[in-house]
Design a protein around this motif. Structure first.
Motif, mmCIF file in Angstrom:
data_model
loop_
_atom_site.group_PDB
_atom_site.id
_atom_site.type_symbol
_atom_site.label_atom_id
_atom_site.label_comp_id
_atom_site.label_asym_id
_atom_site.label_seq_id
_atom_site.Cartn_x
_atom_site.Cartn_y
_atom_site.Cartn_z
ATOM 1 N N CYS A 44 0.620 -1.517 -0.008
ATOM 2 C CA CYS A 44 -0.072 -0.101 0.135
ATOM 3 C C CYS A 44 1.046 1.359 0.208
ATOM 4 C CB CYS A 44 -0.728 -0.443 1.072
ATOM 5 S SG CYS A 44 -0.408 0.222 2.768
ATOM 6 N N ARG A 45 2.236 1.351 0.123
ATOM 7 C CA ARG A 45 3.227 2.292 0.396
ATOM 8 C C ARG A 45 3.575 2.636 -0.340
ATOM 9 N NH1 ARG A 45 1.329 6.210 2.510
ATOM 10 N NH2 ARG A 45 -0.512 5.690 1.476
ATOM 11 N N THR A 46 3.646 1.247 -1.312
ATOM 12 C CA THR A 46 5.606 1.620 -2.453
ATOM 13 C C THR A 46 4.985 1.262 -4.007
ATOM 14 O OG1 THR A 46 6.753 -0.994 -1.540
ATOM 15 C CG2 THR A 46 6.565 -0.817 -3.514
ATOM 16 N N ILE A 47 5.280 2.205 -4.594
ATOM 17 C CA ILE A 47 5.104 2.461 -5.809
ATOM 18 C C ILE A 47 6.154 1.968 -6.617
ATOM 19 C CG2 ILE A 47 5.072 5.074 -7.405
ATOM 20 C CD1 ILE A 47 4.122 6.443 -4.816
ATOM 21 N N VAL A 48 5.278 1.919 -8.245
ATOM 22 C CA VAL A 48 6.186 1.092 -8.994
ATOM 23 C C VAL A 48 6.567 1.738 -9.909
ATOM 24 C CG1 VAL A 48 5.932 -0.891 -10.629
ATOM 25 C CG2 VAL A 48 4.686 -1.226 -8.549
ATOM 26 N N GLN A 49 8.047 1.906 -9.977
ATOM 27 C CA GLN A 49 8.992 3.166 -10.948
ATOM 28 C C GLN A 49 9.414 1.825 -12.693
ATOM 29 O OE1 GLN A 49 11.023 4.497 -8.357
ATOM 30 N NE2 GLN A 49 9.981 6.814 -7.829
ATOM 31 N N GLY A 50 8.406 0.685 -12.714
ATOM 32 C CA GLY A 50 9.890 0.114 -13.347
ATOM 33 C C GLY A 50 9.756 -1.686 -12.469
ATOM 34 N N ASP A 51 10.174 -2.528 -14.271
ATOM 35 C CA ASP A 51 10.172 -3.355 -14.142
ATOM 36 C C ASP A 51 10.501 -4.349 -12.835
ATOM 37 O OD1 ASP A 51 8.554 -3.443 -16.775
ATOM 38 O OD2 ASP A 51 10.854 -4.592 -17.418
ATOM 39 N N CYS A 52 9.798 -5.478 -12.280
ATOM 40 C CA CYS A 52 10.157 -5.778 -10.785
ATOM 41 C C CYS A 52 9.100 -7.226 -11.250
ATOM 42 C CB CYS A 52 9.430 -5.015 -9.851
ATOM 43 S SG CYS A 52 7.514 -4.848 -9.817
ATOM 44 N N ALA A 53 9.685 -8.204 -9.397
ATOM 45 C CA ALA A 53 8.888 -9.000 -9.257
ATOM 46 C C ALA A 53 8.653 -8.732 -8.062
ATOM 47 C CB ALA A 53 9.971 -10.016 -9.952
ATOM 48 N N ILE A 54 7.380 -10.101 -7.220
ATOM 49 C CA ILE A 54 6.710 -9.177 -6.291
ATOM 50 C C ILE A 54 6.505 -11.195 -5.707
ATOM 51 C CG2 ILE A 54 5.775 -8.322 -4.536
ATOM 52 C CD1 ILE A 54 7.584 -6.254 -5.864
ATOM 53 N N ARG A 55 6.942 -10.682 -4.456
ATOM 54 C CA ARG A 55 6.565 -12.245 -3.784
ATOM 55 C C ARG A 55 5.413 -12.111 -3.302
ATOM 56 N NH1 ARG A 55 7.574 -17.587 -4.561
ATOM 57 N NH2 ARG A 55 9.259 -17.374 -5.710
ATOM 58 N N VAL A 56 4.643 -12.728 -2.771
ATOM 59 C CA VAL A 56 3.282 -12.591 -1.509
ATOM 60 C C VAL A 56 3.555 -14.543 -1.077
ATOM 61 C CG1 VAL A 56 1.021 -11.728 -1.605
ATOM 62 C CG2 VAL A 56 1.553 -11.560 -3.473
ATOM 63 N N PRO A 57 4.239 -13.536 1.226
ATOM 64 C CA PRO A 57 3.843 -14.860 0.828
ATOM 65 C C PRO A 57 3.117 -15.935 1.209
ATOM 66 C CG PRO A 57 4.080 -12.713 2.443
ATOM 67 C CD PRO A 57 3.840 -12.208 1.355
ATOM 68 N N VAL A 58 3.208 -17.149 1.045
ATOM 69 C CA VAL A 58 2.296 -18.333 1.287
ATOM 70 C C VAL A 58 2.061 -18.702 3.038
ATOM 71 C CG1 VAL A 58 1.663 -20.536 -0.011
ATOM 72 C CG2 VAL A 58 2.678 -18.637 -1.126
ATOM 73 N N GLY A 59 1.276 -18.853 3.207
ATOM 74 C CA GLY A 59 0.288 -19.307 4.551
ATOM 75 C C GLY A 59 0.441 -18.319 5.143
ATOM 76 N N THR A 60 0.580 -17.164 5.108
ATOM 77 C CA THR A 60 0.467 -16.244 5.748
ATOM 78 C C THR A 60 -0.630 -15.369 6.189
ATOM 79 O OG1 THR A 60 1.590 -14.231 4.422
ATOM 80 C CG2 THR A 60 2.721 -15.817 5.827
ATOM 81 N N PHE A 61 -1.075 -14.369 6.898
ATOM 82 C CA PHE A 61 -2.506 -14.017 6.159
ATOM 83 C C PHE A 61 -2.748 -13.122 5.030
ATOM 84 C CE2 PHE A 61 0.600 -11.527 8.298
ATOM 85 C CZ PHE A 61 0.744 -10.232 8.006
ATOM 86 N N ALA A 62 -1.362 -12.653 4.287
ATOM 87 C CA ALA A 62 -1.421 -11.545 3.074
ATOM 88 C C ALA A 62 -2.053 -12.187 1.917
ATOM 89 C CB ALA A 62 0.070 -10.974 2.993
ATOM 90 N N TYR A 63 -2.013 -13.453 2.078
ATOM 91 C CA TYR A 63 -1.824 -14.159 0.829
ATOM 92 C C TYR A 63 -3.395 -15.559 1.189
ATOM 93 C CZ TYR A 63 -0.201 -15.887 -3.640
ATOM 94 O OH TYR A 63 -0.263 -15.474 -5.176
ATOM 95 N N PRO A 64 -4.526 -15.313 0.588
ATOM 96 C CA PRO A 64 -5.517 -15.964 0.469
ATOM 97 C C PRO A 64 -5.382 -17.342 0.169
ATOM 98 C CG PRO A 64 -5.889 -14.436 -1.332
ATOM 99 C CD PRO A 64 -4.564 -14.106 -1.069
ATOM 100 N N PRO A 65 -6.381 -18.667 1.041
ATOM 101 C CA PRO A 65 -6.374 -19.148 0.948
ATOM 102 C C PRO A 65 -6.423 -20.276 -0.459
ATOM 103 C CG PRO A 65 -7.639 -18.997 2.839
ATOM 104 C CD PRO A 65 -7.649 -17.914 2.096
ATOM 105 N N GLU A 66 -7.095 -19.329 -1.203
ATOM 106 C CA GLU A 66 -7.339 -20.071 -2.754
ATOM 107 C C GLU A 66 -6.124 -20.093 -3.500
ATOM 108 O OE1 GLU A 66 -9.432 -15.863 -2.381
ATOM 109 O OE2 GLU A 66 -9.208 -17.414 -1.210
#
Length: 124
Positions: A97-119
C-alpha cells in the motif's frame, strides 16, 4: 502528423510515465502498469488478492510482500514502512500500500500467511 484528420499524436517525453511489468509470485501472474502506480493497484490488475486491512494507510502491516527482482524499480521506503517493517526492509520486504512501481519488478506474496488468500496458496 494527423491521422484521419484528427489531431497529431503528442510526442513521447521524459515526463510521461512508462509502462512497468510487475510479476507476482508464486502465482506467476503479470501485469503492465504505468510508472507511478501503487503496488496494490498492480496486484488487483494482475488478479492477485492481497489483504490490506487498513485500506492503504500503511499502519496494519497486512500487505507485506518481498521484492525478488527490481528493488531499485520501486519508490524509496515510506516512513510508515520503516515503522512497520524495521530492518526487514533491507531484506527486500515492503508494504504494497505504500510502494510505488517505477519499473519492472517481481514481487513474492508470502504463502501460508495472512497476506495470501487460501485459494491462491498453491505453487504453480
Amino acid at each position: 502528423r494527423p491521422v484521419n484528420g484528427g489531431p497529431a499524436p503528442e510526442p513521447v517525453t521524459q515526463d510521461q510515465p512508462r509502462d512497468a511489468r510487475v510479476r507476482f509470485l508464486p502465482a506467476g501472474r503479470e501485469t503492465c502498469v504505468a510508472s507511478g502506480t501503487f503496488l496494490t493497484t498492480a496486484a488487483v490488475r494482475a488478479g492477485v488478492a492481497i489483504v490490506h486491512d487498513c485500506d492503504g494507510q500503511g499502519v496494519c502491516g497486512t500487505c507485506q510482500v518481498r521484492v525478488e527482482e527490481g528493488l531499485g524499480s520501486l519508490s524509496p521506503p515510506h516512513p510508515l514502512e520503516r515503522e512497520q517493517l524495521g530492518d526487514r526492509i533491507e531484506q527486500g520486504w515492503r508494504l504494497c500500500c505504500r510502494t510505488i512501481v517505477q519499473g519492472d519488478c517481481a514481487i513474492r506474496v508470502p504463502v501460508g500467511t495472512f497476506a495470501y488468500p487460501p485459494e491462491q496458496q498453491r505453487e504453480p
